[in-house]
Write a protein that holds these residues in place. Structure first.
Motif, PDB file in Angstrom:
ATOM      1  N   GLN A 437       0.831  -1.204   0.000  1.00 58.07           N
ATOM      2  CA  GLN A 437       0.000   0.000   0.000  1.00 58.07           C
ATOM      3  C   GLN A 437       0.867   1.256   0.000  1.00 58.07           C
ATOM      4  O   GLN A 437       0.569   2.227  -0.719  1.00 58.07           O
ATOM      5  CB  GLN A 437      -0.931  -0.007   1.214  1.00 58.07           C
ATOM      6  N   LEU A 438       1.935   1.262   0.791  1.00 59.58           N
ATOM      7  CA  LEU A 438       2.848   2.413   0.794  1.00 59.58           C
ATOM      8  C   LEU A 438       3.491   2.620  -0.570  1.00 59.58           C
ATOM      9  O   LEU A 438       3.624   3.764  -1.047  1.00 59.58           O
ATOM     10  CB  LEU A 438       3.926   2.214   1.866  1.00 59.58           C
ATOM     11  N   THR A 439       3.882   1.536  -1.204  1.00 61.34           N
ATOM     12  CA  THR A 439       4.477   1.649  -2.543  1.00 61.34           C
ATOM     13  C   THR A 439       3.471   2.217  -3.530  1.00 61.34           C
ATOM     14  O   THR A 439       3.820   3.043  -4.382  1.00 61.34           O
ATOM     15  CB  THR A 439       4.960   0.273  -3.015  1.00 61.34           C
ATOM     16  N   ASN A 513      11.816   7.588 -10.572  1.00 55.74           N
ATOM     17  CA  ASN A 513      11.831   6.316  -9.836  1.00 55.74           C
ATOM     18  C   ASN A 513      10.591   5.453 -10.071  1.00 55.74           C
ATOM     19  O   ASN A 513      10.276   4.582  -9.273  1.00 55.74           O
ATOM     20  CB  ASN A 513      11.962   6.563  -8.323  1.00 55.74           C
ATOM     21  N   ILE A 514       9.864   5.706 -11.168  1.00 55.74           N
ATOM     22  CA  ILE A 514       8.624   4.954 -11.382  1.00 55.74           C
ATOM     23  C   ILE A 514       8.915   3.471 -11.599  1.00 55.74           C
ATOM     24  O   ILE A 514       8.206   2.591 -11.097  1.00 55.74           O
ATOM     25  CB  ILE A 514       7.828   5.562 -12.562  1.00 55.74           C
ATOM     26  N   GLY A 519       8.821  -2.097  -9.519  1.00 56.28           N
ATOM     27  CA  GLY A 519       9.543  -3.309  -9.133  1.00 56.28           C
ATOM     28  C   GLY A 519       9.330  -3.655  -7.663  1.00 56.28           C
ATOM     29  O   GLY A 519       9.167  -4.831  -7.310  1.00 56.28           O
ATOM     30  N   ILE A 520       9.336  -2.634  -6.803  1.00 58.25           N
ATOM     31  CA  ILE A 520       9.084  -2.881  -5.375  1.00 58.25           C
ATOM     32  C   ILE A 520       7.653  -3.381  -5.163  1.00 58.25           C
ATOM     33  O   ILE A 520       7.412  -4.292  -4.359  1.00 58.25           O
ATOM     34  CB  ILE A 520       9.340  -1.583  -4.570  1.00 58.25           C
ATOM     35  N   HIS A 523       7.493  -6.902  -6.061  1.00 59.68           N
ATOM     36  CA  HIS A 523       8.221  -7.703  -5.066  1.00 59.68           C
ATOM     37  C   HIS A 523       7.299  -8.063  -3.893  1.00 59.68           C
ATOM     38  O   HIS A 523       7.228  -9.237  -3.486  1.00 59.68           O
ATOM     39  CB  HIS A 523       9.430  -6.920  -4.568  1.00 59.68           C
ATOM     40  N   TYR A 524       6.604  -7.076  -3.354  1.00 61.44           N
ATOM     41  CA  TYR A 524       5.722  -7.361  -2.221  1.00 61.44           C
ATOM     42  C   TYR A 524       4.507  -8.186  -2.645  1.00 61.44           C
ATOM     43  O   TYR A 524       3.977  -8.971  -1.845  1.00 61.44           O
ATOM     44  CB  TYR A 524       5.285  -6.059  -1.557  1.00 61.44           C
ATOM     45  N   LEU A 525       4.083  -8.043  -3.882  1.00 61.12           N
ATOM     46  CA  LEU A 525       3.015  -8.894  -4.380  1.00 61.12           C
ATOM     47  C   LEU A 525       3.473 -10.354  -4.448  1.00 61.12           C
ATOM     48  O   LEU A 525       2.716 -11.271  -4.091  1.00 61.12           O
ATOM     49  CB  LEU A 525       2.561  -8.405  -5.761  1.00 61.12           C
TER      50      LEU A 525
END
Length: 798
Positions: A437-439, A513-514, A519-520, A523-525
């Motif tokens: 959510q933060l990402t 940084n999109i 990518g982040i 990663h969390y997904l």
């Protein structure tokens, strides 16, 4: 917090006390206070009930995608404290519903395979009866041909119609496993399914319980015997459930259990059934005044309701927490041995209390047996001394093989139960869901801060630009011309005469940084997928059309292994509920209204057989939960059915029968059996066709040979007749020649003997004689030829 060895009320009462003491209100009140002391109240921040309630509420919010977003705002402000551009004000803080999607996938996957109970009698008597039935059916299967012949000849059918009996060992196995059931098993099966349907268990209670297992790692259901509604199953919120210490995820070793329900005082007045008077209810209202959203100013208000003909108090709508609790205890039941006047010894049941009689004529000797009993009642929390409905509970279902044991009315399961706190699938994904959510918010912020494409303009290259119309243009004038026409004028040489670059260059402003943020996010997904075990194949989020079937099956198997504890917990809960239902049906009183309802539904004969088990301790039921086949299994089975239909190895009737079977193993066995049967029939048909063709060819060859022989015989007969006719004709001709020669010789002799006449008459006679002889020869030849032609025509017709 949970305090198993502490209690401000002095601990639990003596479990070895006499049954008369346990039935007292004081004993039940002390037990309820001890439970309250161990678990605390919902309002207390350090109590286990409060901590579990908070954890369950948080997990449910994440499972539904409704978690609090304040933490995300605080984190973003902490990461960028000097941000004054307003980019954080325009962000959409709605939680990304990724975790709710995974929860729905797991829940719907379990519910799609609708379980159903298969009730089987496991006692020795029923097993012996079923074995006798199986042997009887096996004998009929082995004698199927003889029974079919008997039916065709006489129309007599012995027991089972031989046309419905299986023909192959595979069909016999399915037939014996499905159709061999005793009357009691059939009755119990029907009654259990009816009870589940009446309670909407699968559509309502079971669905909520499965969702609880996935979201909070725990599910609770309660059974009660209602005199008006029969066997009733209720959903219990695990956040309000209390129990004794255990580490068993099936809660089979707990000694007490209960749940907290919040009801109005008006409802409390109804369910207390007069055990709480109005003065006590008002004292309870004073205790909860100002809590649970209760209006303190309504405590002294009341009015008279003309319609209800009674006083209505302002505190009737006050909410109060009530603890419904049960606990197991060990009591003694007594039997008395007594000798009658005939010298026979009998045993008599005396219940939980025994008073020795004095002055009896015959000797009496008491015996006792320890049995597990269940006590229960309702306790009003935070009000100290108010309890109602307490006592030894009746109609407790027991296993007839273990009559000394008893179970409480709660069916509970959990996953990863450690330290009295269950660990759910959602609980393991909360941290990754927050980072995801933060990402997502940082991606929104980066998009909000993105600048449009710009220009770099060298002012010196735009000075002293002349268009030949007099005067010089300023840089802003040249920019206006560019904006309007797209044509840009500039000087290619500087004042020193040297060449210079074009004074305008574009600035491509991309989002900062999109790619790293995406990518982040991925990663969390992936981390959530790793924790839940739900891969791309299961949720079909990114299906690969070129993926092999084996790869997909491996991915599905890996997901099933990851979610096995959840699936197994759901099945265990369903099994506990069905076992309780069967045992409750066995102890229904014969004169009750509910008994007559079941009797009308499943038949009087079946109900009488089923209820007889309460008097026959040798009988017992076992429940096996059978799940419907999964979509992948159904698709694989359907694929095999279609292949068999295309190859004409299966009839449409067989395909319909296979599709109607819920169990994948039985469906595959039936498919194999019907394919073998069909292939055998096709082979026999092909063999019959081959034999018929060979027979037809043989008959054709024989007919051809006979025709040729007949033709040869006819030709031989014709040749023989021709030869015979030729011989006859030659013989007749030879005879004619001989006669002619004789006549000629006679004439010569007459002439020589002097019978000569004149030459003229002699010559005329000779000529007439010749002509006559010639005519006779022609006539005979014509007759012979006519006979030969007629004979030839007659032989051809033959």
């Amino acid at each position: 917090m949970y305090r198993p060895n502490e209690s401000r009320q002095g601990g639990f009462p003596d479990p070895l006390a006499d049954a008369a003491i346990k039935e007292t209100r004081e004993y039940g009140l002390k037990y309820a206070k001890s439970i309250e002391s161990q678990w605390g109240s919902v309002e207390s921040t350090d109590s286990l009930l409060s901590r579990r309630n908070k954890m369950f509420e948080r997990n449910r919010n994440y499972a539904n995608g409704t978690q609090d977003t304040t933490i995300y705002k605080q984190l973003l402000n902490t990461l960028d404290p000097g941000n004054n551009d307003g980019s954080l004000m325009n962000l959409d803080y709605t939680p990304v519903p990724v975790l709710p999607k995974f929860v729905r996938v797991v829940v719907n996957k379990i519910l799609s395979r609708s379980p159903y109970p298969n009730v089987e009698a496991v006692d020795p008597v029923s097993s012996s009866e079923k074995n006798d039935m199986k042997r009887k059916v096996e004998m009929q299967i082995n004698a199927r041909k003889e029974l079919l012949a008997l039916k065709q000849q006489t129309g007599v059918v012995l027991d089972i119609d031989p046309e419905k009996l299986p023909e192959t060992p595979e069909e016999a196995e399915i037939f014996l496993g499905v159709n061999i059931k005793t009357t009691a098993e059939v009755a119990a099966q029907i009654a259990t399914n009816m009870t589940l349907t009446w309670n909407s268990f699968i559509d309502n209670i079971y669905r909520r319980c499965v969702n609880d297992i996935v979201s909070i790692g725990m599910a609770v259901s309660k059974r009660r015997n209602d005199p008006n509604y029969g066997i009733v199953n209720e959903y219990i919120d695990p956040a309000r459930f209390v129990h004794s210490y255990t580490e068993d995820p099936n809660f089979s070793d707990i000694s007490y259990a209960g749940h907290v329900k919040r009801i109005t005082i008006n409802e409390l007045r109804r369910i207390s059934n007069g055990e709480l008077d109005e003065e006590q209810l008002k004292k309870i209202a004073q205790k909860v005044m100002g809590r649970n959203g209760n209006d303190s100013s309504a405590i002294d208000k009341y009015r008279y309701d003309d319609r209800l003909k009674k006083n209505v108090f302002g505190y009737d709508e006050y909410m109060v927490d009530v603890l419904d609790f049960e606990f197991l205890s060990v009591d003694k039941i007594y039997f008395e041995e007594k000798e009658n006047r005939y010298g026979n010894t009998n045993f008599f049941y005396k219940g939980f209390q025994y008073e020795e009689r004095t002055g009896s004529v015959y000797e009496r000797k008491p015996y006792h047996m320890n049995v597990v009993t269940v006590y229960g009642g309702s306790y009003i929390l935070d009000c100290n001394d108010y309890i109602f409905g307490y006592g030894r509970m009746k109609n407790i279902p027991k296993n007839v093989h273990y009559i000394t044991r008893a179970r409480m009315s709660y069916s509970v399961v959990a996953t990863n139960f450690i330290g009295m706190m269950p660990k759910s699938m959602v609980d393991g994904c909360v941290g990754f869901s927050d980072m995801l959510q933060l990402t997502h918010l940082k991606i929104q912020q980066a998009i909000a801060k993105a600048k449009p494409d710009g220009l770099i303009i060298d002012i010196e290259g735009l000075e002293n630009v002349q268009l030949g119309k007099g005067g010089e243009l300023q840089p802003l004038d040249l920019h206006d011309i560019y904006e309007q026409t797209g044509v840009f004028y500039y000087r290619s040489k500087n004042p020193e005469g040297g060449f210079q670059n074009p004074p305008i260059r574009e600035i491509g402003n991309s989002i900062r940084n999109i790619n790293e943020l995406i990518g982040i996010y991925n990663h969390y997904l992936r981390m959530i997928r790793d924790v839940t075990g739900i891969n791309e194949v299961v949720d079909a989020s990114s299906p690969k059309t070129d993926a092999l079937v084996g790869v997909r099956e491996q991915a599905m198997a890996a997901s099933n292994n990851a979610t096995y504890d959840i699936t197994n917990a759901a099945i265990m809960l369903f099994k506990q509920v069905c076992e309780d239902i069967v045992k409750c049906i066995q102890i229904l009183p014969d004169d009750s209204v509910i008994y007559r309802v079941y009797e009308n539904a499943i038949g009087k004969e079946n109900m009488s057989v089923l209820s007889s088990f309460k008097d026959l301790p040798m009988y017992n039921f076992g429940v096996r939960i059978v799940k419907e086949m999964e979509d992948e299994e159904r698709a694989y089975l359907e694929q095999n059915i279609q292949i068999s239909l295309q190859q004409q190895q299966l009839d449409i009737e067989d395909a319909i029968a296979i599709r109607n079977i819920r169990d994948i193993n039985q469906a595959e066995l039936l498919l194999i059996s019907r394919r073998k049967k069909r292939m055998k029939a096709m082979q026999e048909q092909a063999m019959q066709n081959s034999q018929m063709q060979a027979q037809i060819q043989q008959q054709s060859a024989q007919a051809t040979s006979q025709a040729k022989m007949q033709e040869m015989q006819m030709q031989a007969q014709i040749e023989a007749q021709k030869m015979q006719l030729q011989a006859q004709l030659e013989a007749q001709m030879e005879q004619l020649r001989h006669q002619n020669r004789m006549q000629v010789e006679m004439l010569k002799a007459q002439a020589m003997l002097g019978f000569k006449t004149d030459d003229k008459e002699f010559k005329e006679k000779i000529e007439v004689f010749k002509e006559n002889r010639k005519d006779e020869r022609v006539t005979k030849q014509a007759e012979a030829q006519s006979k030969l032609i007629a004979q030839r025509k007659g032989n051809t017709i033959i």
